[in-house]
Write a protein that holds these residues in place. Structure first.
Motif, PDB file in Angstrom:
ATOM      1  N   GLU A 299       5.287   6.673   3.695  1.00 30.32           N
ATOM      2  CA  GLU A 299       5.447   8.083   3.341  1.00 30.32           C
ATOM      3  C   GLU A 299       4.213   8.673   2.657  1.00 30.32           C
ATOM      4  N   VAL A 300       3.109   7.925   2.662  1.00 33.91           N
ATOM      5  CA  VAL A 300       1.859   8.463   2.122  1.00 33.91           C
ATOM      6  C   VAL A 300       1.267   9.411   3.156  1.00 33.91           C
ATOM      7  N   ILE A 301       0.831  10.552   2.677  1.00 30.24           N
ATOM      8  CA  ILE A 301       0.173  11.517   3.561  1.00 30.24           C
ATOM      9  C   ILE A 301      -1.317  11.239   3.560  1.00 30.24           C
ATOM     10  N   ALA A 302      -1.927  11.266   2.376  1.00 23.83           N
ATOM     11  CA  ALA A 302      -3.356  11.010   2.243  1.00 23.83           C
ATOM     12  C   ALA A 302      -3.697  10.922   0.765  1.00 23.83           C
ATOM     13  N   ALA A 303      -4.927  10.502   0.513  1.00 19.17           N
ATOM     14  CA  ALA A 303      -5.462  10.534  -0.851  1.00 19.17           C
ATOM     15  C   ALA A 303      -6.405  11.717  -0.948  1.00 19.17           C
ATOM     16  N   THR A 304      -6.452  12.325  -2.118  1.00 18.17           N
ATOM     17  CA  THR A 304      -7.430  13.394  -2.317  1.00 18.17           C
ATOM     18  C   THR A 304      -8.820  12.756  -2.243  1.00 18.17           C
ATOM     19  N   PRO A 305      -9.840  13.521  -1.875  1.00 19.72           N
ATOM     20  CA  PRO A 305     -11.184  12.936  -1.755  1.00 19.72           C
ATOM     21  C   PRO A 305     -11.656  12.231  -3.034  1.00 19.72           C
ATOM     22  N   ASP A 306     -11.388  12.801  -4.185  1.00 20.59           N
ATOM     23  CA  ASP A 306     -11.815  12.144  -5.417  1.00 20.59           C
ATOM     24  C   ASP A 306     -10.990  10.897  -5.729  1.00 20.59           C
TER      25      ASP A 306
ATOM     26  N   ILE B 256      -4.986 -11.770  -0.330  1.00 17.21           N
ATOM     27  CA  ILE B 256      -4.641 -11.087   0.919  1.00 17.21           C
ATOM     28  C   ILE B 256      -3.853  -9.819   0.601  1.00 17.21           C
ATOM     29  N   SER B 257      -4.127  -8.798   1.375  1.00 14.67           N
ATOM     30  CA  SER B 257      -3.387  -7.546   1.256  1.00 14.67           C
ATOM     31  C   SER B 257      -2.853  -7.157   2.621  1.00 14.67           C
ATOM     32  N   ALA B 258      -1.726  -6.468   2.624  1.00 18.92           N
ATOM     33  CA  ALA B 258      -1.147  -5.932   3.856  1.00 18.92           C
ATOM     34  C   ALA B 258      -0.710  -4.498   3.568  1.00 18.92           C
ATOM     35  N   PHE B 259      -0.750  -3.682   4.605  1.00 21.77           N
ATOM     36  CA  PHE B 259      -0.487  -2.259   4.434  1.00 21.77           C
ATOM     37  C   PHE B 259       0.474  -1.757   5.495  1.00 21.77           C
ATOM     38  N   VAL B 260       1.497  -1.033   5.061  1.00 24.38           N
ATOM     39  CA  VAL B 260       2.415  -0.350   5.956  1.00 24.38           C
ATOM     40  C   VAL B 260       2.112   1.135   5.790  1.00 24.38           C
ATOM     41  N   LEU B 261       1.379   1.673   6.756  1.00 24.82           N
ATOM     42  CA  LEU B 261       0.958   3.078   6.741  1.00 24.82           C
ATOM     43  C   LEU B 261       1.264   3.698   8.090  1.00 24.82           C
TER      44      LEU B 261
ATOM     45  N   ALA C  50      -4.396   8.580   6.314  1.00 22.00           N
ATOM     46  CA  ALA C  50      -4.346   7.510   5.314  1.00 22.00           C
ATOM     47  C   ALA C  50      -4.957   6.222   5.862  1.00 22.00           C
ATOM     48  N   ILE C  51      -4.743   5.936   7.126  1.00 16.22           N
ATOM     49  CA  ILE C  51      -5.320   4.731   7.736  1.00 16.22           C
ATOM     50  C   ILE C  51      -6.844   4.835   7.773  1.00 16.22           C
ATOM     51  N   ARG C  52      -7.371   5.994   8.147  1.00 16.36           N
ATOM     52  CA  ARG C  52      -8.831   6.181   8.149  1.00 16.36           C
ATOM     53  C   ARG C  52      -9.394   6.061   6.731  1.00 16.36           C
TER      54      ARG C  52
ATOM     55  N   LEU D   7      -2.693  -4.277   8.977  1.00 14.69           N
ATOM     56  CA  LEU D   7      -1.912  -3.045   9.121  1.00 14.69           C
ATOM     57  C   LEU D   7      -0.625  -3.347   9.871  1.00 14.69           C
ATOM     58  N   PHE D   8       0.497  -2.880   9.336  1.00 13.60           N
ATOM     59  CA  PHE D   8       1.796  -3.191   9.927  1.00 13.60           C
ATOM     60  C   PHE D   8       2.666  -1.945  10.036  1.00 13.60           C
TER      61      PHE D   8
END
Length: 138
Positions: free
Chosen positions: A59-66, A85-90, A95-97, A116-117
């Motif tokens: 449910e993340v849309i994006a991060a602000t540039p800062d 190790i890290s894993a991401f559900v995006l 947000a992926i970029r 990425l999952f």
């Protein structure tokens, strides 16, 4: 541990030696600074041992540039504190970029596409397997 502001929110929990963050909305520096402090407190019992991280954040849309700078700092802090190790559900293409840029800038992007999952259970299985491989020396 939970935190919310006008832009987004996160919750943080631990399962064994896996820290799980769940973000929603837009990420800003205030939110990420709060998350970093909570993460360091949460991993204190096992930060000298191998541990993993899952960002369950469909449910993340994006991060602000800062906020990207804060995310680079969080990623580097995780590496310094023995996150193997890290894993991401995006799901958000933005947000992926951003994650790709952040992981590249923090020097932790070697196998990002493998991390990425589409769902939490797949991400969790991956992290458990990678931690087991690391612990066995493979």
């Amino acid at each position: 541990m939970k935190f919310e502001n006008n832009y987004g929110s996160y919750s943080l929990r631990v399962e064994g030696n896996i820290a799980i963050g769940q973000f929603k909305g837009n990420l800003n520096p205030q939110l990420l600074n709060h998350f970093k402090a909570a993460l360091l407190n949460t991993i204190e019992p096992f930060k000298h041992l191998p541990w993993g991280y899952i960002s369950h954040s469909p449910e993340v849309i994006a991060a602000t540039p800062d906020a990207e700078k804060n995310m680079i700092d969080v990623s580097q802090t995780m590496g310094i504190n023995n996150c193997l190790i890290s894993a991401f559900v995006l799901t958000s293409p933005i947000a992926i970029r951003q994650l790709q840029r952040i992981m590249h800038s923090s020097g932790r992007d070697a196998h990002l596409q493998e991390c990425l999952f589409a769902d939490f259970q797949s991400a969790k299985k991956f992290v458990i397997k990678q931690l087991a491989l690391a612990e066995s020396g493979c």
